[in-house]
Design a protein around this motif. Structure first.
Motif, PDB file in Angstrom:
ATOM      1  N   MET A   1      73.854  71.268  52.793  1.00  0.00           N
ATOM      2  CA  MET A   1      73.165  70.076  53.231  1.00  0.00           C
ATOM      3  C   MET A   1      71.831  69.970  52.492  1.00  0.00           C
ATOM      4  SD  MET A   1      72.301  68.657  57.023  1.00  0.00           S
ATOM      5  CE  MET A   1      71.425  70.001  57.733  1.00  0.00           C
ATOM      6  N   LYS A   2      71.537  68.767  52.021  1.00  0.00           N
ATOM      7  CA  LYS A   2      70.272  68.554  51.313  1.00  0.00           C
ATOM      8  C   LYS A   2      69.104  68.600  52.291  1.00  0.00           C
ATOM      9  CE  LYS A   2      71.916  65.698  47.532  1.00  0.00           C
ATOM     10  NZ  LYS A   2      71.761  64.440  46.833  1.00  0.00           N
ATOM     11  N   ASP A   3      67.932  68.920  51.755  1.00  0.00           N
ATOM     12  CA  ASP A   3      66.725  68.935  52.560  1.00  0.00           C
ATOM     13  C   ASP A   3      66.353  67.514  52.972  1.00  0.00           C
ATOM     14  OD1 ASP A   3      66.452  71.685  52.266  1.00  0.00           O
ATOM     15  OD2 ASP A   3      65.320  71.468  50.419  1.00  0.00           O
ATOM     16  N   VAL A   4      65.737  67.402  54.129  1.00  0.00           N
ATOM     17  CA  VAL A   4      65.264  66.110  54.615  1.00  0.00           C
ATOM     18  C   VAL A   4      64.012  65.737  53.835  1.00  0.00           C
ATOM     19  CG1 VAL A   4      64.384  64.862  56.618  1.00  0.00           C
ATOM     20  CG2 VAL A   4      66.200  66.565  56.907  1.00  0.00           C
ATOM     21  N   PRO A   5      63.973  64.541  53.228  1.00  0.00           N
ATOM     22  CA  PRO A   5      62.771  64.127  52.489  1.00  0.00           C
ATOM     23  C   PRO A   5      61.594  63.907  53.439  1.00  0.00           C
ATOM     24  CG  PRO A   5      64.503  62.450  52.370  1.00  0.00           C
ATOM     25  CD  PRO A   5      65.031  63.567  53.178  1.00  0.00           C
ATOM     26  N   GLU A   6      60.392  63.965  52.894  1.00  0.00           N
ATOM     27  CA  GLU A   6      59.183  63.792  53.693  1.00  0.00           C
ATOM     28  C   GLU A   6      58.490  62.487  53.340  1.00  0.00           C
ATOM     29  OE1 GLU A   6      56.541  67.126  53.375  1.00  0.00           O
ATOM     30  OE2 GLU A   6      58.207  68.536  53.316  1.00  0.00           O
ATOM     31  N   VAL A   7      57.994  61.793  54.362  1.00  0.00           N
ATOM     32  CA  VAL A   7      57.232  60.562  54.154  1.00  0.00           C
ATOM     33  C   VAL A   7      55.984  60.899  53.353  1.00  0.00           C
ATOM     34  CG1 VAL A   7      55.901  58.743  55.298  1.00  0.00           C
ATOM     35  CG2 VAL A   7      58.110  59.450  56.238  1.00  0.00           C
ATOM     36  N   GLY A   8      55.695  60.099  52.335  1.00  0.00           N
ATOM     37  CA  GLY A   8      54.523  60.302  51.491  1.00  0.00           C
ATOM     38  C   GLY A   8      54.809  61.088  50.228  1.00  0.00           C
ATOM     39  N   LYS A   9      55.980  61.711  50.143  1.00  0.00           N
ATOM     40  CA  LYS A   9      56.335  62.501  48.965  1.00  0.00           C
ATOM     41  C   LYS A   9      56.564  61.569  47.763  1.00  0.00           C
ATOM     42  CE  LYS A   9      59.860  65.652  47.277  1.00  0.00           C
ATOM     43  NZ  LYS A   9      61.145  66.291  47.582  1.00  0.00           N
ATOM     44  N   PRO A  10      56.026  61.912  46.582  1.00  0.00           N
ATOM     45  CA  PRO A  10      56.264  61.093  45.382  1.00  0.00           C
ATOM     46  C   PRO A  10      57.762  61.050  45.049  1.00  0.00           C
ATOM     47  CG  PRO A  10      54.518  62.683  44.990  1.00  0.00           C
ATOM     48  CD  PRO A  10      55.145  63.043  46.307  1.00  0.00           C
ATOM     49  N   TYR A  11      58.203  59.904  44.531  1.00  0.00           N
ATOM     50  CA  TYR A  11      59.615  59.725  44.208  1.00  0.00           C
ATOM     51  C   TYR A  11      59.734  58.801  42.998  1.00  0.00           C
ATOM     52  CZ  TYR A  11      64.599  59.194  45.125  1.00  0.00           C
ATOM     53  OH  TYR A  11      65.956  59.228  45.030  1.00  0.00           O
ATOM     54  N   ASP A  12      60.504  59.200  42.008  1.00  0.00           N
ATOM     55  CA  ASP A  12      60.752  58.402  40.798  1.00  0.00           C
ATOM     56  C   ASP A  12      62.223  58.042  40.755  1.00  0.00           C
ATOM     57  OD1 ASP A  12      58.116  58.834  39.964  1.00  0.00           O
ATOM     58  OD2 ASP A  12      58.674  60.649  38.886  1.00  0.00           O
ATOM     59  N   TRP A  13      62.520  56.787  40.406  1.00  0.00           N
ATOM     60  CA  TRP A  13      63.917  56.368  40.303  1.00  0.00           C
ATOM     61  C   TRP A  13      64.044  55.113  39.449  1.00  0.00           C
ATOM     62  CZ3 TRP A  13      60.859  54.552  44.132  1.00  0.00           C
ATOM     63  CH2 TRP A  13      61.020  53.261  44.578  1.00  0.00           C
ATOM     64  N   THR A  14      65.271  54.823  39.059  1.00  0.00           N
ATOM     65  CA  THR A  14      65.589  53.574  38.371  1.00  0.00           C
ATOM     66  C   THR A  14      66.164  52.639  39.422  1.00  0.00           C
ATOM     67  OG1 THR A  14      66.106  54.759  36.331  1.00  0.00           O
ATOM     68  CG2 THR A  14      66.896  52.500  36.509  1.00  0.00           C
ATOM     69  N   PRO A  15      65.446  51.578  39.799  1.00  0.00           N
ATOM     70  CA  PRO A  15      65.931  50.680  40.840  1.00  0.00           C
ATOM     71  C   PRO A  15      67.270  50.041  40.463  1.00  0.00           C
ATOM     72  CG  PRO A  15      63.618  50.302  40.427  1.00  0.00           C
ATOM     73  CD  PRO A  15      64.111  51.206  39.343  1.00  0.00           C
ATOM     74  N   THR A  16      68.144  49.952  41.453  1.00  0.00           N
ATOM     75  CA  THR A  16      69.448  49.346  41.237  1.00  0.00           C
ATOM     76  C   THR A  16      69.298  47.906  40.743  1.00  0.00           C
ATOM     77  OG1 THR A  16      70.357  50.722  42.978  1.00  0.00           O
ATOM     78  CG2 THR A  16      71.654  48.813  42.335  1.00  0.00           C
ATOM     79  N   ALA A  17      68.301  47.189  41.248  1.00  0.00           N
ATOM     80  CA  ALA A  17      68.083  45.800  40.839  1.00  0.00           C
ATOM     81  C   ALA A  17      67.721  45.674  39.360  1.00  0.00           C
ATOM     82  CB  ALA A  17      66.974  45.175  41.684  1.00  0.00           C
ATOM     83  N   PHE A  18      67.254  46.751  38.744  1.00  0.00           N
ATOM     84  CA  PHE A  18      66.849  46.721  37.347  1.00  0.00           C
ATOM     85  C   PHE A  18      67.948  47.189  36.402  1.00  0.00           C
ATOM     86  CE2 PHE A  18      62.013  47.526  38.048  1.00  0.00           C
ATOM     87  CZ  PHE A  18      61.944  46.375  38.793  1.00  0.00           C
ATOM     88  N   THR A  19      69.082  47.589  36.927  1.00  0.00           N
ATOM     89  CA  THR A  19      70.080  48.238  36.080  1.00  0.00           C
ATOM     90  C   THR A  19      71.248  47.336  35.727  1.00  0.00           C
ATOM     91  OG1 THR A  19      71.313  49.126  37.944  1.00  0.00           O
ATOM     92  CG2 THR A  19      69.561  50.510  37.048  1.00  0.00           C
ATOM     93  N   HIS A  20      71.823  47.661  34.617  1.00  0.00           N
ATOM     94  CA  HIS A  20      73.083  47.078  34.169  1.00  0.00           C
ATOM     95  C   HIS A  20      73.830  48.234  33.537  1.00  0.00           C
ATOM     96  CE1 HIS A  20      76.083  44.508  32.463  1.00  0.00           C
ATOM     97  NE2 HIS A  20      75.842  45.014  31.270  1.00  0.00           N
ATOM     98  N   ASN A  21      74.925  48.618  34.115  1.00  0.00           N
ATOM     99  CA  ASN A  21      75.652  49.787  33.621  1.00  0.00           C
ATOM    100  C   ASN A  21      76.586  49.414  32.476  1.00  0.00           C
ATOM    101  OD1 ASN A  21      74.496  51.544  35.476  1.00  0.00           O
ATOM    102  ND2 ASN A  21      75.946  50.959  37.046  1.00  0.00           N
ATOM    103  N   THR A  22      76.297  49.942  31.330  1.00  0.00           N
ATOM    104  CA  THR A  22      77.125  49.777  30.143  1.00  0.00           C
ATOM    105  C   THR A  22      77.321  51.157  29.550  1.00  0.00           C
ATOM    106  OG1 THR A  22      76.124  47.630  29.736  1.00  0.00           O
ATOM    107  CG2 THR A  22      77.314  48.617  27.913  1.00  0.00           C
ATOM    108  N   ASP A  23      78.549  51.600  29.441  1.00  0.00           N
ATOM    109  CA  ASP A  23      78.851  52.934  28.929  1.00  0.00           C
ATOM    110  C   ASP A  23      78.078  54.009  29.690  1.00  0.00           C
ATOM    111  OD1 ASP A  23      78.895  51.580  25.600  1.00  0.00           O
ATOM    112  OD2 ASP A  23      80.562  51.837  27.009  1.00  0.00           O
ATOM    113  N   LYS A  24      77.995  53.832  31.012  1.00  0.00           N
ATOM    114  CA  LYS A  24      77.330  54.793  31.904  1.00  0.00           C
ATOM    115  C   LYS A  24      75.856  55.001  31.581  1.00  0.00           C
ATOM    116  CE  LYS A  24      81.644  57.153  32.817  1.00  0.00           C
ATOM    117  NZ  LYS A  24      82.385  58.403  32.809  1.00  0.00           N
ATOM    118  N   THR A  25      75.215  54.017  30.985  1.00  0.00           N
ATOM    119  CA  THR A  25      73.789  54.084  30.668  1.00  0.00           C
ATOM    120  C   THR A  25      73.095  52.931  31.389  1.00  0.00           C
ATOM    121  OG1 THR A  25      74.349  54.933  28.494  1.00  0.00           O
ATOM    122  CG2 THR A  25      72.102  54.171  28.796  1.00  0.00           C
ATOM    123  N   GLU A  26      71.928  53.180  31.949  1.00  0.00           N
ATOM    124  CA  GLU A  26      71.212  52.147  32.682  1.00  0.00           C
ATOM    125  C   GLU A  26      70.229  51.435  31.752  1.00  0.00           C
ATOM    126  OE1 GLU A  26      69.619  54.681  35.667  1.00  0.00           O
ATOM    127  OE2 GLU A  26      71.297  54.267  37.007  1.00  0.00           O
TER     128      GLU A  26
END
Length: 66
Positions: free
Chosen positions: A1-26
């Protein structure tokens, strides 16, 4: 089981709204775009959390399962 994330913890991601999947690349306009934000909410009962980031043009929020 993964650890429970904490409020306030920094997080980096590629937003789904910004992506277009072509050849498995965002891409957006031919570039990979990542945002840096923080975890703002954790729902342990349903095992998901929300991250929020501000960037030129606005603020984006996205939910993730853990």
């Amino acid at each position: 089981m993964k650890d429970v994330p904490e409020v306030g913890k920094p997080y980096d991601w590629t937003p789904t709204a910004f992506t277009h999947n072509t050849d498995k690349t965002e891409y957006i306009l031919g570039l990979t775009v990542r945002v840096s934000g923080r975890i703002t909410y954790v729902n342990e009962a349903h095992r998901w959390y929300r991250a929020e980031a501000s960037f030129p043009g606005g603020t984006i929020r996205e939910g993730f399962k853990f």
